[in-house]
Design a protein around this motif. Structure first.
Motif: not given
Lengths: 236, 236
Positions: A118-123, A146-148, B134-135
């Motif tokens: 909810k708060r962060f981009v998770l990868a 995203a998958v890196f 991603v955004n």
């Protein structure tokens, strides 16, 4: 913390998933009672160590990439041959090596990630093959943005190129990204490049009797007992 | 269909999202009545055409990558200067160029993807920057299993390297992957490499008065009215 992160990068094998229980369970299932006396826990621990040694000595690039699946498969064959375990055939060996693409998340992971998302981009930032991370995540319902993976950088962690690739793809400076891992070498490599760091203890990474360094360290921005604790410390 | 796909790759700008309404709306909001007489619909159509022309002539590689954001920004400045629109300052221009990272999904997209996700691996294959995809995805709640973008291949669609990158990362042969797009050049490039193809009509891609080719073609494995129709035709 100096700067609040905007994105979190997660190690997958060990930090987000319990490879020990998964791979031991798959070895038991596939060998189906034909390998009495084999200590699969000790076997998986040696298998994982052989994987680490192979990655350290691997000479790879984007153009000449070695799939991690092929590394696990080759090291499996070597260990089975060394131990004189001959009952597993070609298809069974392939199925067992593929267990690393079916790793089960730790019990706290999905709820923790759901709160953090909810708060962060998770990868992810994994040394596993992209396809393995996709398979593990889809199977386990891990809600990444995203998958890196190392494959995208043509180098394995802790090579700086892997962390820099993720920062470039996120379009963020390292100081706005937090690396989350249960392996200190991974966090130290990211931290040396200016990334924020969060250590998550996984005392059972090598099973109930395994030897794992879970000592909290002041050098990390966060030390957490699991992903729920991490979410709480990050205000989620 | 010859082979049922295991994974679907989606174009983002146009196919999954309505850039026309989003960017026109942002232009209206940011210009806030100071650009009376400017036809933002026509402006966005020319801006998009300038972007396509710039990508076609771009000489890029993984090492010397040109961010798509910088392309949109440069072409915006050129068009504003050409049209004598001087009221937008530096920050406003940057905010307007960033509108391409805030694109709104078409109304059918989230439900369609949610249905498709139960059966298939879903990933993007976009010419937009990874960070933009991603955004857009996080903002719009698009449930991808993975984000792949031209930036990861060091080339723009329809360069074969982009499609091959996605197949390598998925660990699948092209025949088990379906490219989904509203742009026929994108599908034809993927189809020439052995990918399955699904055309999705987006008659409003350039607004209610825009000229768009939405003719269904036998050369594609699937022709669909939207993502719900696509899901239905794929048995989801």
């Amino acid at each position: 913390m100096k700067v609040a992160p905007k994105a979190l990068l997660f190690d997958v094998q060990g930090t987000a998933t319990d490879f020990f229980a998964t791979v031991c369970g798959e070895a038991e299932r596939i060998s189906a009672g034909r390998c009495e006396g084999v200590d699969w826990g000790a076997f998986v621990t040696r298998w994982r160590a052989a994987y680490f040694a192979a990655l350290e000595s691997a000479t790879v690039s984007r153009e000449a990439w070695t799939s991690v699946h092929s590394v696990y498969r080759r090291e499996l064959d070597r260990l089975l041959d060394h131990d004189g375990i001959a009952v597993l055939g070609e298809e069974e060996r392939e199925e067992l090596a593929s267990a690393w693409q079916r790793l089960t998340p730790w019990p706290d992971v999905i709820e923790g990630l759901t709160r953090l998302k909810k708060r962060f981009v998770l990868a992810t930032l994994s040394n596993a093959d992209v396809s393995a991370v996709v398979n593990i995540s889809k199977r386990g319902g891990l809600p990444w943005d995203a998958v890196f993976a190392a494959e995208m950088a043509g180098a394995f962690k802790p090579d700086p190129a892997v962390y820099r690739m993720a920062a470039a793809y996120l379009g963020l400076p390292p100081g706005e990204i937090m690396m989350v891992a249960c392996h200190k070498y991974d966090l130290r490599a990211a931290g040396a490049l200016g990334f924020r760091t969060a250590f998550v203890a996984r005392p059972d990474e090598f099973g109930p009797h395994g030897v794992v360094d879970v000592v909290f360290e002041d050098e990390f921005d966060i030390n957490a007992a699991d992903f729920l604790d991490l979410a709480g410390q990050l205000g989620c």
